[in-house]
Motif scaffolding. Structure first.
Motif, PDB file in Angstrom:
ATOM      1  N   ILE A  55      34.787  55.028  24.157  1.00 28.63           N
ATOM      2  CA  ILE A  55      35.680  53.922  23.827  1.00 28.63           C
ATOM      3  C   ILE A  55      34.870  52.748  23.298  1.00 28.63           C
ATOM      4  N   THR A  56      35.438  52.029  22.340  1.00 31.75           N
ATOM      5  CA  THR A  56      34.849  50.798  21.816  1.00 31.75           C
ATOM      6  C   THR A  56      35.761  49.636  22.180  1.00 31.75           C
ATOM      7  N   GLY A  57      35.280  48.432  21.903  1.00 31.47           N
ATOM      8  CA  GLY A  57      36.080  47.252  22.205  1.00 31.47           C
ATOM      9  C   GLY A  57      37.397  47.228  21.454  1.00 31.47           C
ATOM     10  N   ALA A  58      37.387  47.696  20.219  1.00 34.94           N
ATOM     11  CA  ALA A  58      38.611  47.696  19.415  1.00 34.94           C
ATOM     12  C   ALA A  58      39.632  48.701  19.928  1.00 34.94           C
ATOM     13  N   GLU A  59      39.175  49.707  20.682  1.00 36.58           N
ATOM     14  CA  GLU A  59      40.070  50.763  21.165  1.00 36.58           C
ATOM     15  C   GLU A  59      40.637  50.476  22.549  1.00 36.58           C
ATOM     16  N   LEU A  60      40.012  49.587  23.300  1.00 33.58           N
ATOM     17  CA  LEU A  60      40.423  49.330  24.677  1.00 33.58           C
ATOM     18  C   LEU A  60      41.809  48.697  24.733  1.00 33.58           C
ATOM     19  N   VAL A  61      42.659  49.261  25.583  1.00 34.79           N
ATOM     20  CA  VAL A  61      43.997  48.717  25.823  1.00 34.79           C
ATOM     21  C   VAL A  61      43.997  48.123  27.234  1.00 34.79           C
ATOM     22  N   PRO A  62      43.739  46.823  27.364  1.00 34.72           N
ATOM     23  CA  PRO A  62      43.607  46.224  28.697  1.00 34.72           C
ATOM     24  C   PRO A  62      44.954  45.957  29.363  1.00 34.72           C
ATOM     25  N   ARG A  63      44.914  45.883  30.678  1.00 27.95           N
ATOM     26  CA  ARG A  63      46.074  45.496  31.460  1.00 27.95           C
ATOM     27  C   ARG A  63      45.675  44.411  32.450  1.00 27.95           C
ATOM     28  N   PRO A  64      46.582  43.507  32.800  1.00 26.42           N
ATOM     29  CA  PRO A  64      46.253  42.463  33.771  1.00 26.42           C
ATOM     30  C   PRO A  64      46.024  43.050  35.158  1.00 26.42           C
ATOM     31  N   VAL A  65      45.232  42.356  35.950  1.00 28.08           N
ATOM     32  CA  VAL A  65      44.964  42.790  37.319  1.00 28.08           C
ATOM     33  C   VAL A  65      46.233  42.593  38.151  1.00 28.08           C
ATOM     34  N   PRO A  66      46.628  43.594  38.938  1.00 30.78           N
ATOM     35  CA  PRO A  66      47.846  43.451  39.756  1.00 30.78           C
ATOM     36  C   PRO A  66      47.732  42.312  40.757  1.00 30.78           C
ATOM     37  N   GLU A  67      48.851  41.735  41.107  1.00 28.31           N
ATOM     38  CA  GLU A  67      48.873  40.672  42.109  1.00 28.31           C
ATOM     39  C   GLU A  67      48.361  41.200  43.440  1.00 28.31           C
ATOM     40  N   GLY A  68      47.559  40.395  44.096  1.00 27.42           N
ATOM     41  CA  GLY A  68      47.019  40.773  45.400  1.00 27.42           C
ATOM     42  C   GLY A  68      45.729  41.565  45.325  1.00 27.42           C
ATOM     43  N   VAL A  69      45.187  41.746  44.098  1.00 28.95           N
ATOM     44  CA  VAL A  69      43.952  42.509  43.906  1.00 28.95           C
ATOM     45  C   VAL A  69      42.913  41.629  43.222  1.00 28.95           C
ATOM     46  N   LEU A  70      41.688  41.697  43.690  1.00 31.77           N
ATOM     47  CA  LEU A  70      40.563  41.002  43.064  1.00 31.77           C
ATOM     48  C   LEU A  70      39.557  42.043  42.575  1.00 31.77           C
ATOM     49  N   ILE A  71      38.966  41.791  41.401  1.00 35.35           N
ATOM     50  CA  ILE A  71      37.926  42.671  40.883  1.00 35.35           C
ATOM     51  C   ILE A  71      36.566  42.103  41.261  1.00 35.35           C
ATOM     52  N   ASP A  72      35.779  42.911  41.944  1.00 33.67           N
ATOM     53  CA  ASP A  72      34.419  42.540  42.347  1.00 33.67           C
ATOM     54  C   ASP A  72      33.462  43.182  41.352  1.00 33.67           C
ATOM     55  N   PRO A  73      32.769  42.371  40.518  1.00 31.76           N
ATOM     56  CA  PRO A  73      31.921  42.944  39.468  1.00 31.76           C
ATOM     57  C   PRO A  73      30.570  43.437  39.947  1.00 31.76           C
ATOM     58  N   SER A  74      30.260  43.242  41.217  1.00 33.66           N
ATOM     59  CA  SER A  74      28.927  43.647  41.701  1.00 33.66           C
ATOM     60  C   SER A  74      28.991  44.076  43.165  1.00 33.66           C
ATOM     61  N   VAL A  75      29.642  45.196  43.407  1.00 30.94           N
ATOM     62  CA  VAL A  75      29.697  45.756  44.762  1.00 30.94           C
ATOM     63  C   VAL A  75      28.303  46.247  45.138  1.00 30.94           C
ATOM     64  N   PRO A  76      27.798  45.922  46.332  1.00 31.55           N
ATOM     65  CA  PRO A  76      26.477  46.409  46.736  1.00 31.55           C
ATOM     66  C   PRO A  76      26.389  47.933  46.639  1.00 31.55           C
ATOM     67  N   ARG A  77      25.262  48.389  46.143  1.00 33.28           N
ATOM     68  CA  ARG A  77      25.064  49.816  45.887  1.00 33.28           C
ATOM     69  C   ARG A  77      25.329  50.677  47.124  1.00 33.28           C
ATOM     70  N   GLU A  78      24.776  50.270  48.254  1.00 27.84           N
ATOM     71  CA  GLU A  78      24.897  51.084  49.465  1.00 27.84           C
ATOM     72  C   GLU A  78      26.353  51.183  49.910  1.00 27.84           C
ATOM     73  N   ALA A  79      27.074  50.066  49.831  1.00 28.09           N
ATOM     74  CA  ALA A  79      28.473  50.060  50.248  1.00 28.09           C
ATOM     75  C   ALA A  79      29.318  50.917  49.312  1.00 28.09           C
ATOM     76  N   ALA A  80      29.040  50.827  48.017  1.00 29.15           N
ATOM     77  CA  ALA A  80      29.811  51.599  47.044  1.00 29.15           C
ATOM     78  C   ALA A  80      29.578  53.088  47.215  1.00 29.15           C
ATOM     79  N   ARG A  81      28.321  53.484  47.376  1.00 27.62           N
ATOM     80  CA  ARG A  81      28.020  54.909  47.536  1.00 27.62           C
ATOM     81  C   ARG A  81      28.603  55.463  48.835  1.00 27.62           C
ATOM     82  N   ALA A  82      28.606  54.657  49.893  1.00 22.88           N
ATOM     83  CA  ALA A  82      29.212  55.095  51.148  1.00 22.88           C
ATOM     84  C   ALA A  82      30.721  55.270  50.986  1.00 22.88           C
ATOM     85  N   PHE A  83      31.337  54.405  50.195  1.00 25.41           N
ATOM     86  CA  PHE A  83      32.772  54.490  49.920  1.00 25.41           C
ATOM     87  C   PHE A  83      33.095  55.782  49.179  1.00 25.41           C
ATOM     88  N   VAL A  84      32.278  56.105  48.168  1.00 29.21           N
ATOM     89  CA  VAL A  84      32.486  57.343  47.405  1.00 29.21           C
ATOM     90  C   VAL A  84      32.307  58.557  48.309  1.00 29.21           C
TER      91      VAL A  84
END
Length: 260
Positions: free
Chosen positions: A109-138
């Motif tokens: 995908i390129t920037g021109a192809e991306l079809v974005p959607r707004p973040v749902p209410e009640g949800v926050l996007i964390d751009p830098s989840v700690p590696r250890e926490a993320a891998r444990a979640f997976v």
């Protein structure tokens, strides 16, 4: 016609006609020498787990001839069992005695192809989840065996509950050997599905990757119907359709009397 060594990334790029797999995932330093037979090309690639596997690209007739030649005797290919062919050549892989692993595809995908959607209410996007926490979640909600141990450029993004900060979904981006962001490990627990969280995590990873690169890529199994629909709706396009299998082990060389 004969087996011809392709000694550089530029030669592989030219021989494959600039195939997206080569441009987005391979090089500039080859894992092992690449080889061609007519218009068919054999090369090694690093998959998202960090392991390596062989790929053959090209028309069926030349792929068939390349498969029949002693390519597994070439340096860097002696221990290879995993082989990926373009979907149209799946019968050649089956005819070679491979135990089929499955069908899958690469998407980009390129920037021109991306079809974005707004973040749902009640949800926050964390751009830098700690590696250890993320891998444990997976590991808890999916499986970390599909992730490379320490891929270059590893970044984790998460979706969190806005009130509690609880982690709801995660996804990773890491750089391919070609320096292109490749997404993996996108995980949404069963209890949180249907809320668009996978799309939000994927969108955040794509937007982050496109700030420094022109394209973002990923691989997805064809039986992942939900994932395929999501990526297509976001603007991802299929760049290759593949089939992968495990070839029979090569027989051990017999020992001459003098070498026993």
């Amino acid at each position: 016609m004969r087996l011809v060594e392709l000694e550089s990334y530029a030669a592989v790029l030219a021989a494959t006609g600039g195939a997206p797999l080569v441009r987005l995932e391979v090089g500039p330093v080859l894992i092992a020498p690449a080889w061609s037979w007519g218009a068919a090309v054999l090369l090694m690639r690093e998959i998202q787990t960090g392991a390596t596997g062989a790929v053959m690209l090209g028309p069926t007739e030349d792929v068939r001839a390349l498969l029949a030649c002693p390519w597994r005797e070439q340096p860097g290919y002696e221990a290879v069992r995993g082989l990926t062919l373009e979907r149209a050549n799946r019968p050649e892989l089956e005819a070679a005695g491979a135990r089929m692993i499955g069908d899958w595809r690469t998407m980009a995908i390129t920037g021109a192809e991306l079809v974005p959607r707004p973040v749902p209410e009640g949800v926050l996007i964390d751009p830098s989840v700690p590696r250890e926490a993320a891998r444990a979640f997976v590991e808890e909600h999916y499986s970390s065996r599909w992730l490379a141990p320490s891929p270059p450029g590893e970044v984790w993004v998460g979706a969190r509950d806005a009130a509690s900060g609880r982690l709801l979904a995660v996804g990773m981006s890491a750089l391919t050997p070609a320096g292109v962001p490749r997404l993996a490990g996108i995980t949404v627990p069963a209890s949180e599905r249907g809320r668009g969280l996978g799309r939000q995590v994927t969108q955040a990873l794509v937007e982050s990757g496109l700030r420094a690169h022109e394209v973002v890529t990923l691989g997805v199994d064809d039986d992942n119907v939900v994932g395929l629909g999501l990526y297509a709706a976001m603007g991802f396009r299929t760049t290759h359709e593949f089939s992968s299998g495990l070839l029979p082990s090569l027989p051990l060389p017999s020992l001459s009397p003098d070498s026993r």
